[in-house]
Scaffold this motif. Structure first.
Motif, PDB file in Angstrom:
ATOM      1  N   VAL A   1     -47.846   8.363  51.681  1.00  4.81           N
ATOM      2  CA  VAL A   1     -46.648   9.157  51.943  1.00  4.81           C
ATOM      3  C   VAL A   1     -46.924  10.654  51.893  1.00  4.81           C
ATOM      4  CG1 VAL A   1     -45.055   7.385  51.141  1.00  4.81           C
ATOM      5  CG2 VAL A   1     -45.935   9.085  49.523  1.00  4.81           C
ATOM      6  N   GLY A   2     -48.096  11.039  51.449  1.00  3.82           N
ATOM      7  CA  GLY A   2     -48.399  12.459  51.381  1.00  3.82           C
ATOM      8  C   GLY A   2     -49.696  12.714  50.650  1.00  3.82           C
ATOM      9  N   GLU A   3     -49.866  13.977  50.276  1.00  2.68           N
ATOM     10  CA  GLU A   3     -51.023  14.360  49.483  1.00  2.68           C
ATOM     11  C   GLU A   3     -50.589  15.416  48.472  1.00  2.68           C
ATOM     12  OE1 GLU A   3     -53.189  17.823  52.084  1.00  2.68           O
ATOM     13  OE2 GLU A   3     -53.838  15.775  52.397  1.00  2.68           O
ATOM     14  N   VAL A   4     -51.341  15.524  47.400  1.00  2.00           N
ATOM     15  CA  VAL A   4     -51.015  16.477  46.350  1.00  2.00           C
ATOM     16  C   VAL A   4     -51.357  17.881  46.853  1.00  2.00           C
ATOM     17  CG1 VAL A   4     -51.471  17.227  43.988  1.00  2.00           C
ATOM     18  CG2 VAL A   4     -51.437  14.789  44.540  1.00  2.00           C
ATOM     19  N   ALA A   5     -50.327  18.744  46.921  1.00  2.00           N
ATOM     20  CA  ALA A   5     -50.522  20.117  47.372  1.00  2.00           C
ATOM     21  C   ALA A   5     -50.737  21.054  46.188  1.00  2.00           C
ATOM     22  CB  ALA A   5     -49.319  20.581  48.184  1.00  2.00           C
TER      23      ALA A   5
ATOM     24  N   VAL B   1     -45.677  18.588  37.010  1.00  2.00           N
ATOM     25  CA  VAL B   1     -45.039  18.019  38.192  1.00  2.00           C
ATOM     26  C   VAL B   1     -46.004  18.098  39.370  1.00  2.00           C
ATOM     27  CG1 VAL B   1     -43.121  18.308  39.814  1.00  2.00           C
ATOM     28  CG2 VAL B   1     -42.752  18.700  37.373  1.00  2.00           C
ATOM     29  N   LEU B   2     -46.169  16.973  40.065  1.00  2.00           N
ATOM     30  CA  LEU B   2     -46.959  16.947  41.291  1.00  2.00           C
ATOM     31  C   LEU B   2     -46.113  17.509  42.429  1.00  2.00           C
ATOM     32  CD1 LEU B   2     -48.439  13.333  41.200  1.00  2.00           C
ATOM     33  CD2 LEU B   2     -49.677  15.448  40.778  1.00  2.00           C
ATOM     34  N   VAL B   3     -46.698  18.388  43.230  1.00  2.00           N
ATOM     35  CA  VAL B   3     -46.069  18.846  44.459  1.00  2.00           C
ATOM     36  C   VAL B   3     -46.732  18.044  45.567  1.00  2.00           C
ATOM     37  CG1 VAL B   3     -45.647  20.786  46.005  1.00  2.00           C
ATOM     38  CG2 VAL B   3     -45.715  21.148  43.517  1.00  2.00           C
ATOM     39  N   ILE B   4     -45.944  17.172  46.201  1.00  2.00           N
ATOM     40  CA  ILE B   4     -46.482  16.276  47.222  1.00  2.00           C
ATOM     41  C   ILE B   4     -46.009  16.735  48.593  1.00  2.00           C
ATOM     42  CG2 ILE B   4     -46.546  13.903  48.078  1.00  2.00           C
ATOM     43  CD1 ILE B   4     -46.047  13.030  45.157  1.00  2.00           C
ATOM     44  N   ARG B   5     -46.964  17.048  49.462  1.00  2.00           N
ATOM     45  CA  ARG B   5     -46.663  17.423  50.842  1.00  2.00           C
ATOM     46  C   ARG B   5     -46.688  16.139  51.664  1.00  2.00           C
ATOM     47  NH1 ARG B   5     -50.251  21.205  51.675  1.00  2.00           N
ATOM     48  NH2 ARG B   5     -48.832  22.762  50.911  1.00  2.00           N
TER      49      ARG B   5
ATOM     50  N   GLU C   1     -41.954  19.226  50.992  1.00  2.00           N
ATOM     51  CA  GLU C   1     -42.623  18.918  49.736  1.00  2.00           C
ATOM     52  C   GLU C   1     -41.660  18.213  48.796  1.00  2.00           C
ATOM     53  OE1 GLU C   1     -44.065  22.748  48.482  1.00  2.00           O
ATOM     54  OE2 GLU C   1     -45.894  22.513  49.660  1.00  2.00           O
ATOM     55  N   ARG C   2     -42.184  17.252  48.056  1.00  2.00           N
ATOM     56  CA  ARG C   2     -41.411  16.524  47.056  1.00  2.00           C
ATOM     57  C   ARG C   2     -42.034  16.804  45.702  1.00  2.00           C
ATOM     58  NH1 ARG C   2     -39.720  15.468  51.709  1.00  2.00           N
ATOM     59  NH2 ARG C   2     -38.251  13.797  52.138  1.00  2.00           N
ATOM     60  N   LEU C   3     -41.201  16.883  44.678  1.00  2.00           N
ATOM     61  CA  LEU C   3     -41.681  17.098  43.316  1.00  2.00           C
ATOM     62  C   LEU C   3     -41.568  15.790  42.556  1.00  2.00           C
ATOM     63  CD1 LEU C   3     -39.940  20.511  42.566  1.00  2.00           C
ATOM     64  CD2 LEU C   3     -42.224  20.102  43.494  1.00  2.00           C
ATOM     65  N   VAL C   4     -42.672  15.363  41.960  1.00  2.00           N
ATOM     66  CA  VAL C   4     -42.722  14.101  41.231  1.00  2.00           C
ATOM     67  C   VAL C   4     -43.309  14.370  39.849  1.00  2.00           C
ATOM     68  CG1 VAL C   4     -43.713  11.783  41.167  1.00  2.00           C
ATOM     69  CG2 VAL C   4     -43.022  12.773  43.355  1.00  2.00           C
ATOM     70  N   PRO C   5     -42.580  14.008  38.786  1.00  2.00           N
ATOM     71  CA  PRO C   5     -43.137  14.188  37.443  1.00  2.00           C
ATOM     72  C   PRO C   5     -44.451  13.427  37.290  1.00  2.00           C
ATOM     73  CG  PRO C   5     -40.825  13.567  37.345  1.00  2.00           C
ATOM     74  CD  PRO C   5     -41.268  13.397  38.770  1.00  2.00           C
ATOM     75  N   LEU C   6     -45.444  14.091  36.757  1.00  2.00           N
ATOM     76  CA  LEU C   6     -46.750  13.463  36.526  1.00  2.00           C
ATOM     77  C   LEU C   6     -46.655  12.739  35.193  1.00  2.00           C
ATOM     78  CD1 LEU C   6     -49.643  12.965  37.336  1.00  2.00           C
ATOM     79  CD2 LEU C   6     -50.240  15.192  36.412  1.00  2.00           C
ATOM     80  N   GLN C   7     -46.074  11.552  35.258  1.00  2.00           N
ATOM     81  CA  GLN C   7     -45.747  10.825  34.037  1.00  2.00           C
ATOM     82  C   GLN C   7     -46.027   9.338  34.223  1.00  2.00           C
ATOM     83  OE1 GLN C   7     -41.778  11.630  32.728  1.00  2.00           O
ATOM     84  NE2 GLN C   7     -41.692   9.839  31.438  1.00  2.00           N
TER      85      GLN C   7
ATOM     86  N   GLU D   1     -44.665   5.051  41.735  1.00  2.00           N
ATOM     87  CA  GLU D   1     -43.631   4.019  41.785  1.00  2.00           C
ATOM     88  C   GLU D   1     -42.493   4.549  42.644  1.00  2.00           C
ATOM     89  OE1 GLU D   1     -43.367   0.888  40.373  1.00  2.00           O
ATOM     90  OE2 GLU D   1     -45.482   1.151  39.865  1.00  2.00           O
ATOM     91  N   PRO D   2     -41.906   3.710  43.488  1.00  3.20           N
ATOM     92  CA  PRO D   2     -40.818   4.190  44.321  1.00  3.20           C
ATOM     93  C   PRO D   2     -39.589   4.573  43.481  1.00  3.20           C
ATOM     94  CG  PRO D   2     -41.194   1.838  44.657  1.00  3.20           C
ATOM     95  CD  PRO D   2     -42.232   2.317  43.706  1.00  3.20           C
ATOM     96  N   ILE D   3     -39.291   5.848  43.454  1.00  2.70           N
ATOM     97  CA  ILE D   3     -38.132   6.354  42.742  1.00  2.70           C
ATOM     98  C   ILE D   3     -37.007   6.442  43.769  1.00  2.70           C
ATOM     99  CG2 ILE D   3     -37.206   8.333  41.473  1.00  2.70           C
ATOM    100  CD1 ILE D   3     -40.173   8.981  40.731  1.00  2.70           C
ATOM    101  N   PRO D   4     -35.860   5.796  43.514  1.00  5.87           N
ATOM    102  CA  PRO D   4     -34.786   5.779  44.519  1.00  5.87           C
ATOM    103  C   PRO D   4     -34.423   7.190  45.014  1.00  5.87           C
ATOM    104  CG  PRO D   4     -34.259   4.332  42.687  1.00  5.87           C
ATOM    105  CD  PRO D   4     -35.491   5.079  42.294  1.00  5.87           C
ATOM    106  N   GLY D   5     -34.425   7.355  46.336  1.00  6.02           N
ATOM    107  CA  GLY D   5     -34.028   8.609  46.967  1.00  6.02           C
ATOM    108  C   GLY D   5     -35.130   9.627  47.135  1.00  6.02           C
ATOM    109  N   LEU D   6     -36.259   9.453  46.468  1.00  7.76           N
ATOM    110  CA  LEU D   6     -37.309  10.459  46.518  1.00  7.76           C
ATOM    111  C   LEU D   6     -37.979  10.538  47.881  1.00  7.76           C
ATOM    112  CD1 LEU D   6     -38.970  12.597  45.045  1.00  7.76           C
ATOM    113  CD2 LEU D   6     -40.544  10.780  44.375  1.00  7.76           C
ATOM    114  N   PHE D   7     -38.282   9.415  48.462  1.00  7.48           N
ATOM    115  CA  PHE D   7     -39.009   9.414  49.733  1.00  7.48           C
ATOM    116  C   PHE D   7     -38.152   8.926  50.891  1.00  7.48           C
ATOM    117  CE2 PHE D   7     -42.424   9.062  46.533  1.00  7.48           C
ATOM    118  CZ  PHE D   7     -43.137  10.193  46.879  1.00  7.48           C
TER     119      PHE D   7
END
Length: 162
Positions: free
Chosen positions: A106-110, A120-124, A135-141, A155-161
């Motif tokens: 779905v992307g790569e870490v920017a 927080v991962l910034v995913i392009r 870009e999407r922000l995903v907690p690195l957790q 993990e698919p977080i509802p609404g993120l992608f």
């Protein structure tokens, strides 16, 4: 030679050229650092005052000399970094890795942001799901984000992608 940013200099400390260091604690293991615009400098002393890390560099012996370095980026050579335990990663090594949800990339870490309580991962985005390249922000957790050899699983977080 490959340099990676490990922090920045904060305000001077005391009168003998000390600088507050804001950044990766990996600096505790380095004999030298690369200072933005000033080249490599030997680390002469390093200690904590409370929670603050104080760094003294070769050639910086007065408060006035330290003031000239405030705000500058500090780098380390990748080869100088200490090895990590299995399952630990330097953040610079995660930038550019492909990000997958299930089997779909779905992307790569920017970038990786320090958000205080957690990083927080910034995913392009790329591919069908993220055609717009936003870009999407995903907690690195854990357990929502898993780093595997050469890729990151989210993990698919509802609404993120969506």
């Amino acid at each position: 030679m490959r340099l990676v940013e490990i922090g920045r200099f904060g305000a001077p400390y005391a009168l003998k050229g000390g600088l507050r260091f804001r950044g990766e604690p990996v600096v505790l293991h380095l004999e030298r650092v690369y200072v933005e615009g000033h080249g490599f400098r030997a680390v002469e002393d390093l200690y904590r005052v409370g929670e603050v890390l104080i760094l003294h560099l070769a050639g910086v012996s007065t408060r006035e000399l330290a003031e000239a370095l405030v705000g500058l980026r500090v780098y380390a050579e990748v080869e100088d970094l200490p090895p990590l335990e299995e399952g630990q990663y330097y953040y610079f090594a995660l930038v550019g890795l492909p990000v997958y949800v299930g089997e779909e990339q779905v992307g790569e870490v920017a970038d990786i942001l320090d958000a205080g309580a957690q990083d927080v991962l910034v995913i392009r985005g790329i591919g069908e799901r993220l055609r717009d390249q936003r870009e999407r922000l995903v907690p690195l957790q854990a357990p929502y984000v898993t780093v595997e050899e050469g890729r990151i699983l989210v993990e698919p977080i509802p609404g993120l992608f969506d």
